[in-house]
Design a protein around this motif. Structure first.
Motif, short mmCIF file in Angstrom:
data_model
loop_
_atom_site.label_atom_id
_atom_site.label_comp_id
_atom_site.label_asym_id
_atom_site.label_seq_id
_atom_site.Cartn_x
_atom_site.Cartn_y
_atom_site.Cartn_z
N TRP A 143 0.82 -1.20 0.00
CA TRP A 143 0.00 0.00 0.00
C TRP A 143 0.86 1.25 0.00
CZ3 TRP A 143 -4.42 -0.35 -1.93
CH2 TRP A 143 -5.19 -1.49 -1.78
N GLN A 144 2.00 1.21 0.62
CA GLN A 144 2.91 2.35 0.60
C GLN A 144 3.38 2.61 -0.83
OE1 GLN A 144 6.30 1.92 3.17
NE2 GLN A 144 7.07 3.98 2.74
N SER A 145 3.73 1.53 -1.56
CA SER A 145 4.16 1.72 -2.96
C SER A 145 3.01 2.22 -3.83
CB SER A 145 4.69 0.46 -3.61
OG SER A 145 4.91 -0.56 -2.81
N GLN B 83 2.63 5.91 -3.23
CA GLN B 83 3.72 6.65 -3.85
C GLN B 83 3.50 6.79 -5.36
OE1 GLN B 83 6.15 8.31 -2.41
NE2 GLN B 83 6.91 8.98 -4.39
N ILE B 84 3.06 5.74 -6.00
CA ILE B 84 2.78 5.77 -7.44
C ILE B 84 1.66 6.76 -7.74
CG2 ILE B 84 1.88 4.43 -9.38
CD1 ILE B 84 3.42 2.01 -8.16
N ARG C 110 0.76 9.37 -5.91
CA ARG C 110 1.28 10.72 -5.70
C ARG C 110 2.07 11.20 -6.92
NH1 ARG C 110 3.27 8.80 -0.64
NH2 ARG C 110 1.62 9.06 0.87
N GLU C 111 2.93 10.33 -7.45
CA GLU C 111 3.74 10.70 -8.61
C GLU C 111 2.86 11.02 -9.82
OE1 GLU C 111 6.43 7.44 -9.12
OE2 GLU C 111 7.60 7.95 -7.34
N LYS C 112 1.83 10.21 -10.04
CA LYS C 112 0.93 10.42 -11.18
C LYS C 112 0.15 11.73 -11.03
CE LYS C 112 1.89 6.88 -13.66
NZ LYS C 112 2.52 7.04 -14.96
N VAL C 113 -0.29 12.02 -9.80
CA VAL C 113 -1.02 13.26 -9.56
C VAL C 113 -0.10 14.45 -9.80
CG1 VAL C 113 -2.09 14.66 -7.74
CG2 VAL C 113 -2.73 12.26 -8.00
N GLN C 114 1.14 14.38 -9.34
CA GLN C 114 2.09 15.47 -9.56
C GLN C 114 2.37 15.67 -11.04
OE1 GLN C 114 5.44 14.34 -7.14
NE2 GLN C 114 4.57 15.21 -5.26
N GLN C 115 2.49 14.58 -11.79
CA GLN C 115 2.70 14.69 -13.23
C GLN C 115 1.49 15.35 -13.90
OE1 GLN C 115 3.48 10.73 -14.62
NE2 GLN C 115 5.59 10.71 -13.88
N ALA C 116 0.29 14.96 -13.49
CA ALA C 116 -0.92 15.53 -14.08
C ALA C 116 -1.02 17.02 -13.76
CB ALA C 116 -2.15 14.79 -13.56
N GLU C 117 -0.65 17.43 -12.56
CA GLU C 117 -0.69 18.85 -12.19
C GLU C 117 0.32 19.65 -13.01
OE1 GLU C 117 -0.12 18.88 -7.98
OE2 GLU C 117 -2.24 18.45 -7.57
N LYS C 118 1.47 19.08 -13.29
CA LYS C 118 2.47 19.78 -14.10
C LYS C 118 1.95 19.98 -15.51
CE LYS C 118 6.58 18.24 -11.63
NZ LYS C 118 7.76 17.38 -11.68
N VAL C 119 1.32 18.95 -16.08
CA VAL C 119 0.79 19.04 -17.43
C VAL C 119 -0.31 20.09 -17.47
CG1 VAL C 119 -0.53 17.80 -19.19
CG2 VAL C 119 1.43 16.72 -18.10
N ARG C 120 -1.17 20.10 -16.46
CA ARG C 120 -2.28 21.05 -16.44
C ARG C 120 -1.77 22.47 -16.30
NH1 ARG C 120 -6.54 20.42 -11.77
NH2 ARG C 120 -4.80 19.11 -11.22
#
Length: 116
Positions: free
Chosen positions: A24-26, A29-30, A32-42
């Protein structure tokens, strides 16, 4: 684990080599990384605002309908009567802000005759 299975306990064999907490920790983390990537694209998406423009120059028919609280047929009647002029851009129909402003004025002002 093998000992529990051999002794007839009801524990299920582990299907993947992670402890549940580690798994569940992994996953977190995955995500969180995907959300951060989506925010950067937006945030990189271009803005179509024009500095200094204080009004929207073109309106779609649905926007004009909601502005005047009338149905589409009324807008078509206004076009037919010459009260509103449509502008076609590709396959879409738009109306100029100035034309809408004219419709908002009282009828006497539109004709250029002051009221008595």
């Amino acid at each position: 684990m093998q000992d529990n299975v051999n002794k007839g306990s009801t524990a299920a064999p582990m299907l993947f080599p992670y402890e549940p907490a580690q798994f569940w920790q992994s996953v977190r983390q995955i995500v969180r990384e995907k959300v951060q990537q989506a925010e950067k694209v937006r945030s990189v998406a271009p803005t179509y605002e024009t500095p200094g423009l204080t009004y929207k120059p073109l309106f779609k028919i649905a926007e004009v309908c909601s502005m005047f609280q009338v149905c589409r047929q009324t807008i078509y009647d206004w076009i037919k009567d010459g009260r509103l002029k449509p502008y076609k851009i590709k396959s879409r129909v738009y109306f100029l802000w100035n034309d809408i402003q004219q419709l908002l004025k009282p009828e006497d002002e539109r004709r250029g005759c002051p009221g008595d």
